[in-house]
Design a protein around this motif. Sequence first.
Motif, PDB file in Angstrom:
ATOM      1  N   LYS A  11      16.622  -4.661   6.170  1.00 50.26           N
ATOM      2  CA  LYS A  11      15.185  -4.491   6.421  1.00 50.26           C
ATOM      3  C   LYS A  11      14.503  -5.843   6.593  1.00 50.26           C
ATOM      4  O   LYS A  11      13.670  -6.014   7.484  1.00 50.26           O
ATOM      5  N   VAL A  12      14.850  -6.792   5.746  1.00 50.19           N
ATOM      6  CA  VAL A  12      14.263  -8.133   5.857  1.00 50.19           C
ATOM      7  C   VAL A  12      14.656  -8.752   7.195  1.00 50.19           C
ATOM      8  O   VAL A  12      13.808  -9.246   7.945  1.00 50.19           O
ATOM      9  N   GLY A  13      15.937  -8.718   7.513  1.00 44.78           N
ATOM     10  CA  GLY A  13      16.410  -9.289   8.781  1.00 44.78           C
ATOM     11  C   GLY A  13      15.766  -8.628   9.979  1.00 44.78           C
ATOM     12  O   GLY A  13      15.313  -9.305  10.914  1.00 44.78           O
ATOM     13  N   GLY A 114       4.126 -14.611   8.609  1.00 42.93           N
ATOM     14  CA  GLY A 114       3.017 -13.704   8.318  1.00 42.93           C
ATOM     15  C   GLY A 114       3.253 -12.316   8.862  1.00 42.93           C
ATOM     16  O   GLY A 114       3.050 -11.315   8.170  1.00 42.93           O
ATOM     17  N   SER A 115       3.704 -12.243  10.095  1.00 44.13           N
ATOM     18  CA  SER A 115       3.952 -10.951  10.733  1.00 44.13           C
ATOM     19  C   SER A 115       5.099 -10.203  10.058  1.00 44.13           C
ATOM     20  O   SER A 115       4.993  -9.018   9.744  1.00 44.13           O
ATOM     21  N   GLY A 116       6.214 -10.893   9.848  1.00 44.56           N
ATOM     22  CA  GLY A 116       7.375 -10.258   9.216  1.00 44.56           C
ATOM     23  C   GLY A 116       7.072  -9.821   7.797  1.00 44.56           C
ATOM     24  O   GLY A 116       7.481  -8.746   7.357  1.00 44.56           O
ATOM     25  N   ASN A 117       6.333 -10.648   7.070  1.00 44.19           N
ATOM     26  CA  ASN A 117       5.986 -10.312   5.700  1.00 44.19           C
ATOM     27  C   ASN A 117       5.055  -9.104   5.643  1.00 44.19           C
ATOM     28  O   ASN A 117       5.179  -8.263   4.759  1.00 44.19           O
ATOM     29  N   GLN A 118       4.139  -9.000   6.596  1.00 41.08           N
ATOM     30  CA  GLN A 118       3.247  -7.837   6.633  1.00 41.08           C
ATOM     31  C   GLN A 118       4.050  -6.562   6.869  1.00 41.08           C
ATOM     32  O   GLN A 118       3.802  -5.536   6.229  1.00 41.08           O
ATOM     33  N   THR A 119       5.015  -6.623   7.768  1.00 42.18           N
ATOM     34  CA  THR A 119       5.875  -5.460   8.029  1.00 42.18           C
ATOM     35  C   THR A 119       6.620  -5.056   6.764  1.00 42.18           C
ATOM     36  O   THR A 119       6.681  -3.861   6.422  1.00 42.18           O
ATOM     37  N   LEU A 123       6.409  -1.592   4.513  1.00 38.90           N
ATOM     38  CA  LEU A 123       7.575  -0.793   4.172  1.00 38.90           C
ATOM     39  C   LEU A 123       7.699  -0.592   2.658  1.00 38.90           C
ATOM     40  O   LEU A 123       8.072   0.482   2.194  1.00 38.90           O
ATOM     41  N   ALA A 124       7.378  -1.633   1.896  1.00 41.21           N
ATOM     42  CA  ALA A 124       7.510  -1.580   0.446  1.00 41.21           C
ATOM     43  C   ALA A 124       6.351  -0.841  -0.216  1.00 41.21           C
ATOM     44  O   ALA A 124       6.449  -0.404  -1.355  1.00 41.21           O
ATOM     45  N   GLY A 125       5.222  -0.726   0.517  1.00 43.90           N
ATOM     46  CA  GLY A 125       4.059  -0.089  -0.063  1.00 43.90           C
ATOM     47  C   GLY A 125       3.368  -0.954  -1.103  1.00 43.90           C
ATOM     48  O   GLY A 125       2.650  -0.450  -1.964  1.00 43.90           O
ATOM     49  N   GLU A 126       3.618  -2.240  -1.053  1.00 41.95           N
ATOM     50  CA  GLU A 126       2.968  -3.168  -1.974  1.00 41.95           C
ATOM     51  C   GLU A 126       2.845  -4.533  -1.289  1.00 41.95           C
ATOM     52  O   GLU A 126       3.483  -4.791  -0.280  1.00 41.95           O
ATOM     53  N   THR A 127       2.009  -5.367  -1.866  1.00 41.66           N
ATOM     54  CA  THR A 127       1.800  -6.692  -1.292  1.00 41.66           C
ATOM     55  C   THR A 127       2.944  -7.618  -1.659  1.00 41.66           C
ATOM     56  O   THR A 127       3.270  -7.760  -2.843  1.00 41.66           O
TER      57      THR A 127
END
Length: 131
Positions: A11-13, A114-119, A123-127
């Motif tokens: 998911k991270v990749g 920023g973009s990848g972290n927002q995605t 997905l995680a439902g948390e910040t």
Amino acid sequence: MDPAIQELNQKVGGSFAESMGSVFSMLTGREFAISTKDGDTIDHAGIAALHAGPAVFVKAHYTKGLTGTLLFALPLKEGTMLVDLMLGGDGAPATELAGDSRDALAETFNQIMGSGNQTLSDLAGETLSIS
């Protein structure tokens, strides 16, 4: 490898590959498609060993929601070609990354992070936060 860790790595990749393709396409006006392969968690030395020549490394640390470090490596030739395209050139490689070129690539990876972290946060439902 633990299946949950493997799924998280995928998911991270996938999130960051999608973000890279999108940001590179937007900044260069050319289409980029970046894909991931199944892999493993490796350290800085393992990343460096994947490249035969000089490379540009980008490191980000998770500060909230996850624990760990993201490390990206881009061969110097491809990194300088990318920067040249972003700055309106024809994609010519350079022998070093300095000055405005270095700043441009750093800003590019800030956008990618920023973009990848927002995605991932979605997905995680948390910040999730990275630095």
